[in-house]
Design a protein around this motif. Structure first.
Motif, PDB file in Angstrom:
ATOM      1  N   PRO A 532      41.565  47.778  51.414  1.00  8.93           N
ATOM      2  CA  PRO A 532      40.986  46.446  51.208  1.00  8.93           C
ATOM      3  C   PRO A 532      42.060  45.425  50.832  1.00  8.93           C
ATOM      4  CG  PRO A 532      40.644  47.779  49.272  1.00  8.93           C
ATOM      5  CD  PRO A 532      41.371  48.653  50.253  1.00  8.93           C
ATOM      6  N   THR A 533      41.653  44.187  50.782  1.00  7.56           N
ATOM      7  CA  THR A 533      42.539  43.124  50.290  1.00  7.56           C
ATOM      8  C   THR A 533      42.547  43.132  48.767  1.00  7.56           C
ATOM      9  OG1 THR A 533      40.709  41.555  50.353  1.00  7.56           O
ATOM     10  CG2 THR A 533      42.097  41.699  52.316  1.00  7.56           C
ATOM     11  N   ARG A 534      43.518  42.479  48.202  1.00  7.64           N
ATOM     12  CA  ARG A 534      43.620  42.396  46.739  1.00  7.64           C
ATOM     13  C   ARG A 534      42.454  41.585  46.199  1.00  7.64           C
ATOM     14  NH1 ARG A 534      47.810  43.206  43.177  1.00  7.64           N
ATOM     15  NH2 ARG A 534      47.712  42.037  41.219  1.00  7.64           N
ATOM     16  N   GLY A 535      41.735  42.157  45.245  1.00  8.13           N
ATOM     17  CA  GLY A 535      40.565  41.491  44.693  1.00  8.13           C
ATOM     18  C   GLY A 535      40.920  40.204  43.969  1.00  8.13           C
ATOM     19  N   SER A 536      40.010  39.251  44.010  1.00 10.89           N
ATOM     20  CA  SER A 536      40.240  37.958  43.341  1.00 10.89           C
ATOM     21  C   SER A 536      39.188  37.670  42.286  1.00 10.89           C
ATOM     22  CB  SER A 536      40.227  36.834  44.384  1.00 10.89           C
ATOM     23  OG  SER A 536      38.983  36.805  45.069  1.00 10.89           O
ATOM     24  N   SER A 537      38.367  38.671  41.931  1.00  8.01           N
ATOM     25  CA  SER A 537      37.313  38.432  40.949  1.00  8.01           C
ATOM     26  C   SER A 537      37.082  39.692  40.133  1.00  8.01           C
ATOM     27  CB  SER A 537      36.009  38.012  41.632  1.00  8.01           C
ATOM     28  OG  SER A 537      35.541  39.045  42.484  1.00  8.01           O
ATOM     29  N   ILE A 538      36.422  39.494  38.996  1.00  6.35           N
ATOM     30  CA  ILE A 538      36.016  40.579  38.100  1.00  6.35           C
ATOM     31  C   ILE A 538      34.502  40.488  37.955  1.00  6.35           C
ATOM     32  CG2 ILE A 538      36.174  41.559  35.788  1.00  6.35           C
ATOM     33  CD1 ILE A 538      38.709  41.885  37.305  1.00  6.35           C
ATOM     34  N   GLY A 539      33.815  41.587  38.138  1.00  6.58           N
ATOM     35  CA  GLY A 539      32.366  41.593  38.019  1.00  6.58           C
ATOM     36  C   GLY A 539      31.936  42.068  36.647  1.00  6.58           C
ATOM     37  N   VAL A 540      30.974  41.369  36.065  1.00  8.17           N
ATOM     38  CA  VAL A 540      30.414  41.731  34.755  1.00  8.17           C
ATOM     39  C   VAL A 540      28.904  41.844  34.930  1.00  8.17           C
ATOM     40  CG1 VAL A 540      30.212  41.154  32.313  1.00  8.17           C
ATOM     41  CG2 VAL A 540      32.260  40.469  33.596  1.00  8.17           C
ATOM     42  N   PHE A 541      28.360  43.023  34.638  1.00  7.20           N
ATOM     43  CA  PHE A 541      26.944  43.259  34.867  1.00  7.20           C
ATOM     44  C   PHE A 541      26.364  44.054  33.706  1.00  7.20           C
ATOM     45  CE2 PHE A 541      29.051  43.023  38.991  1.00  7.20           C
ATOM     46  CZ  PHE A 541      28.335  42.002  39.602  1.00  7.20           C
ATOM     47  N   GLY A 542      25.073  44.177  33.707  1.00  4.38           N
ATOM     48  CA  GLY A 542      24.396  44.944  32.678  1.00  4.38           C
ATOM     49  C   GLY A 542      23.736  44.040  31.653  1.00  4.38           C
ATOM     50  N   SER A 543      23.759  44.491  30.412  1.00  8.24           N
ATOM     51  CA  SER A 543      23.070  43.791  29.323  1.00  8.24           C
ATOM     52  C   SER A 543      23.972  42.704  28.746  1.00  8.24           C
ATOM     53  CB  SER A 543      22.656  44.797  28.248  1.00  8.24           C
ATOM     54  OG  SER A 543      21.902  44.168  27.243  1.00  8.24           O
ATOM     55  N   VAL A 544      24.191  41.658  29.555  1.00 11.59           N
ATOM     56  CA  VAL A 544      24.945  40.479  29.131  1.00 11.59           C
ATOM     57  C   VAL A 544      24.085  39.252  29.406  1.00 11.59           C
ATOM     58  CG1 VAL A 544      27.214  41.529  29.476  1.00 11.59           C
ATOM     59  CG2 VAL A 544      26.089  40.370  31.381  1.00 11.59           C
ATOM     60  N   TYR A 545      24.520  38.128  28.888  1.00 19.49           N
ATOM     61  CA  TYR A 545      23.704  36.927  29.010  1.00 19.49           C
ATOM     62  C   TYR A 545      23.787  36.283  30.397  1.00 19.49           C
ATOM     63  CZ  TYR A 545      22.852  37.162  24.013  1.00 19.49           C
ATOM     64  OH  TYR A 545      22.442  37.565  22.782  1.00 19.49           O
ATOM     65  N   ASN A 546      24.924  36.457  31.082  1.00 22.61           N
ATOM     66  CA  ASN A 546      25.075  35.831  32.396  1.00 22.61           C
ATOM     67  C   ASN A 546      25.900  36.753  33.294  1.00 22.61           C
ATOM     68  OD1 ASN A 546      24.960  33.994  34.495  1.00 22.61           O
ATOM     69  ND2 ASN A 546      26.712  32.808  33.761  1.00 22.61           N
ATOM     70  N   ALA A 547      25.214  37.721  33.917  1.00 23.49           N
ATOM     71  CA  ALA A 547      25.912  38.664  34.790  1.00 23.49           C
ATOM     72  C   ALA A 547      26.405  37.944  36.035  1.00 23.49           C
ATOM     73  CB  ALA A 547      24.978  39.805  35.177  1.00 23.49           C
ATOM     74  N   GLY A 548      27.594  38.323  36.512  1.00 23.57           N
ATOM     75  CA  GLY A 548      28.151  37.706  37.708  1.00 23.57           C
ATOM     76  C   GLY A 548      29.591  38.095  37.897  1.00 23.57           C
ATOM     77  N   SER A 549      30.271  37.415  38.841  1.00 26.48           N
ATOM     78  CA  SER A 549      31.674  37.660  39.137  1.00 26.48           C
ATOM     79  C   SER A 549      32.485  36.453  38.699  1.00 26.48           C
ATOM     80  CB  SER A 549      31.872  37.917  40.638  1.00 26.48           C
ATOM     81  OG  SER A 549      31.173  39.081  41.038  1.00 26.48           O
ATOM     82  N   TYR A 550      33.672  36.732  38.148  1.00 28.73           N
ATOM     83  CA  TYR A 550      34.511  35.677  37.590  1.00 28.73           C
ATOM     84  C   TYR A 550      35.913  35.791  38.165  1.00 28.73           C
ATOM     85  CZ  TYR A 550      30.598  35.399  34.408  1.00 28.73           C
ATOM     86  OH  TYR A 550      29.332  35.275  33.890  1.00 28.73           O
ATOM     87  N   VAL A 551      36.571  34.641  38.320  1.00 29.28           N
ATOM     88  CA  VAL A 551      37.886  34.580  38.948  1.00 29.28           C
ATOM     89  C   VAL A 551      38.891  35.381  38.128  1.00 29.28           C
ATOM     90  CG1 VAL A 551      39.758  33.070  39.713  1.00 29.28           C
ATOM     91  CG2 VAL A 551      37.370  32.342  39.952  1.00 29.28           C
ATOM     92  N   TYR A 552      39.650  36.213  38.842  1.00 27.09           N
ATOM     93  CA  TYR A 552      40.603  37.083  38.168  1.00 27.09           C
ATOM     94  C   TYR A 552      41.862  36.317  37.794  1.00 27.09           C
ATOM     95  CZ  TYR A 552      44.261  40.584  37.614  1.00 27.09           C
ATOM     96  OH  TYR A 552      45.328  41.316  37.135  1.00 27.09           O
ATOM     97  N   ASN A 553      42.358  36.650  36.617  1.00 27.81           N
ATOM     98  CA  ASN A 553      43.630  36.117  36.129  1.00 27.81           C
ATOM     99  C   ASN A 553      44.354  37.268  35.456  1.00 27.81           C
ATOM    100  OD1 ASN A 553      45.726  34.868  34.537  1.00 27.81           O
ATOM    101  ND2 ASN A 553      44.648  32.910  34.836  1.00 27.81           N
ATOM    102  N   ASP A 554      45.579  37.552  35.910  1.00 23.63           N
ATOM    103  CA  ASP A 554      46.285  38.730  35.409  1.00 23.63           C
ATOM    104  C   ASP A 554      46.733  38.597  33.958  1.00 23.63           C
ATOM    105  OD1 ASP A 554      48.192  36.822  35.757  1.00 23.63           O
ATOM    106  OD2 ASP A 554      49.455  37.989  37.127  1.00 23.63           O
ATOM    107  N   LYS A 555      46.477  37.476  33.296  1.00 22.53           N
ATOM    108  CA  LYS A 555      46.890  37.296  31.911  1.00 22.53           C
ATOM    109  C   LYS A 555      45.790  37.656  30.919  1.00 22.53           C
ATOM    110  CE  LYS A 555      50.042  33.506  33.099  1.00 22.53           C
ATOM    111  NZ  LYS A 555      50.398  32.083  32.840  1.00 22.53           N
TER     112      LYS A 555
END
Length: 651
Positions: A532-555
């Motif tokens: 695959p290509t290098r991912g550009s997002s991080i996914g957060v799911f489950g028992s959180v207030y706003n599940a979704g994908s967020y822009v990746y930052n290596d810092k």
């Protein structure tokens, strides 16, 4: 001009009748009368609309056939045995990946219909024992009689006369060998060749008329009676056309029965054997040299079947063959059309029915001089193996792999034995600049099958444990019964959902996030590699207030993305959080827990990687403060009662 048919006389006008009478009374004036009155019709004698002799014979034969139909062919016990053996061998054959998905058959064998072998029948049974169209069976075997055919009593002569006299007649040769032509008289035609009929009849008609032309041929042939005896489906006497041969008579009688021979057929005439017929000459070589034309009162004798052997497996014509003395294994293979394209030509097996020693199966090496000359016995079954089922060892086989994703030339590749993952990437032209090796998805068919077996076993164990727990629990109140019923329903829904899951066969590769090469791992046939290509997002799911994908930052760490999703919800279980890496590995909070630090805090400080999927599970054992207080009150109450009882007994 009038055309008069033999089937019925046509009306003629008075003038033509007078002219005809004048011609008959004074034949020498025929030419003059023709000139004055036109052409003279020849009147046929007979009842109008009456059927001809040939039609009557055909109708009689059809009635006999309807009364005495050909019985159905019943396979012999050996034929059924060979068919069952072929079916069992096919059931044991491993299914290849090229075979389509099979459906269950409807004939009771339990085998997939797409893998059923063609029915192994006796060789030649299709030609001889299939139902015969009765109208075709009663017709002449040849479209017309040959020129050298000798006319005999009972034959029909088709006569056409034109010119000074016009006629279209169908005349039957009587027992004296003559036909009767109106106005011309009787003509002796028995013993005359068909090619000479024109001249013989023209000579007789020329005695009455001049300036005419004649065309004569044999129409409906006479029928002759022959006898079919021996092992046939319908023995007895048959009325057939005079041009019929031994083969035609055999087909009309249904052919040899299961106990009859295809290779021992004799033709007897006047008490002597005048010919022998081997149906295999016709079936294998198209040779009908020994197929003689029958004559009245001939006897066709079908002898008992000779030694039979079965030929199954990878040959062009699997069937049951009848052998003559002296025929060997090489003759049998030639009868079966030889090996097919996937046959193993080096060896085969022979199963003996008459071997009482216990070792009934022999392996024959065809590479030796004695192999093809092996003598076969009655009841032997020869199996030719398939090269597909006996291929090279896996470590010596070429590997078919599929490479997809960020490579220069995605597609299917056939690699030599011993190839590795790196060889597959090189065959595909190497990686593109956007390739992310850490997230390589590598799937293997053998792993998928093993995963499916283990998953099914675990699912069965889980289902058994849930059933045992439900049956062993005691219920003391209506509320507990309702809770137990609801729990069982939820468990059943969970089991049904788990049954829908299918493992993918993915193999997690041990790679570093900045890996530039794949591990040195040998390939197997059917492997699939997806870069695959290098991912550009991080996914957060489950028992959180706003599940979704967020822009990746290596810092950033995982805590940053968890915070972006609003953090764990009120009903979350932070100590059970986990993240699925792009390469398939999992890092959980429980793994990072230490003696002096919580796993959740260590987990939050873990660096995030491209393509991560963070999951916060829900707390499963939830209780409210009121429920906890009620439970503790009940416990303290029972404890107080116990202490009071002890004090009352002065213990």
């Amino acid at each position: 001009m009038f055309l008069v048919s033999w089937q019925g006389a046509q009306a003629v006008d008075a003038g033509a009748a007078v002219a005809a009478d004048n011609v008959l009374n004074n034949p020498s004036n025929a030419a003059d009368n023709n000139a004055s009155t036109g052409s003279i019709p020849l009147r046929a004698q007979g009842n109008s609309g009456a059927p001809t002799t040939g039609q009557t014979q055909r109708q009689t034969q059809q009635r006999r056939t309807a009364i005495n139909p050909i019985p159905p062919y019943i396979p012999s016990e050996f034929e059924r045995y060979v068919q069952d053996l072929s079916t069992r061998i096919d059931a044991q054959r491993p299914q290849t990946s090229s075979e389509p998905a099979a459906e269950t058959d409807t004939n009771g064998t339990g085998l997939p219909s797409s893998r059923l072998l063609p029915k192994v029948r006796r060789f030649g049974a299709t030609l001889m024992t299939d139902p015969v169209n009765e109208s075709e069976a009663d017709s002449d075997p040849l479209p017309q009689a040959p020129g050298d055919y000798i006319v005999k009593p009972g034959d029909e002569v088709v006569l056409t006369v034109w010119g000074s006299a016009d006629a279209n007649l169908r005349l039957t040769v009587d027992r004296t060998g003559r036909i009767s032509i109106p106005r011309a008289g009787a003509v002796q035609v028995a013993g005359v060749r068909q090619s000479d009929l024109d001249s013989v009849i023209a000579k007789q008609v020329g005695q009455t008329f001049r300036n005419f032309h004649v065309s004569a041929s044999v129409g409906q042939l006479r029928t002759v009676r022959v006898f079919v005896t021996g092992f046939v489906l319908r023995p007895g006497s048959l009325n057939v056309s005079a041009l019929s041969s031994v083969l035609h008579v055999l087909m009309k009688s249904g052919g040899p029965s299961a106990a009859g021979s295809f290779r021992d057929i004799t033709l007897r005439r006047g008490g002597k054997v005048v010919g022998r017929f081997d149906l295999y000459d016709l079936l294998l070589h198209g040779d009908r040299a020994s197929d003689q034309t029958i004559q009245p009162d001939d006897v066709i004798q079908v002898g008992p079947v000779g030694p039979q052997v079965g030929l199954i497996g990878s040959v062009n014509q699997p069937a049951i063959y009848e052998l003559k003395p002296g025929e060997t294994l090489s003759n049998l293979l030639a009868m079966g059309g030889g090996f097919n394209s996937v046959a193993n030509r080096s060896r085969l097996s022979i199963e003996h029915l008459n071997d009482q020693t216990g070792s009934r199966i022999d392996q024959i090496n065809l590479g030796t001089p004695a192999g093809p000359s092996t003598v076969l016995a009655a009841g032997d079954v020869v199996q030719v193996f398939s090269a597909l089922a006996y291929a090279l060892p896996k470590d010596r086989q070429a590997k078919r792999v599929h490479v997809d994703g960020e490579v220069q030339h995605p597609g299917d590749y056939l690699l030599p034995p011993g190839s590795s993952l790196a060889d597959a990437l090189n065959a595909a032209g190497g990686l593109t600049p956007k390739a992310y090796l850490f997230a390589t998805e590598f799937t293997r068919e053998s792993v998928r099958q093993a995963q499916q077996q283990n998953f099914d076993r675990a699912l069965r164990d889980l289902e058994t444990d849930l059933a045992k727990n439900a049956s062993s629990r005691r219920v003391s109140s209506t509320e507990e019964a309702s809770a137990l019923s609801a729990s069982e329903s939820a468990n059943n829904r969970l089991i049904e959902r788990l049954k829908q899951i299918r493992p993918t066969g993915r193999v997690v590769l041990p790679l570093d996030p900045d890996a530039a090469t794949l591990p040195d791992m040998a390939l197997e046939d059917g492997d699939r590699i997806t870069i695959p290509t290098r991912g550009s997002s991080i996914g957060v799911f489950g028992s959180v207030y706003n599940a979704g994908s967020y822009v990746y930052n290596d810092k950033h760490t995982l805590d940053y993305y968890l915070t972006q999703a609003g953090g764990p919800a009120k009903g979350a279980d932070p100590d059970s959080m986990f993240v699925v890496r792009a390469n398939g590995t999992v890092v959980s909070a429980r793994q990072l827990s230490g003696n002096w630090s919580s796993g959740a805090s260590n987990f939050r400080s873990t660096p995030a990687l491209p393509g991560d999927t963070l999951f916060v599970p829900e707390e499963m054992n939830k209780t409210t403060g009121v429920q906890d207080a009620k439970d503790w009150t009940q416990i303290l109450y029972q404890l107080g009662l116990g202490l009071a009882g002890i004090a009352a007994l002065h213990l």
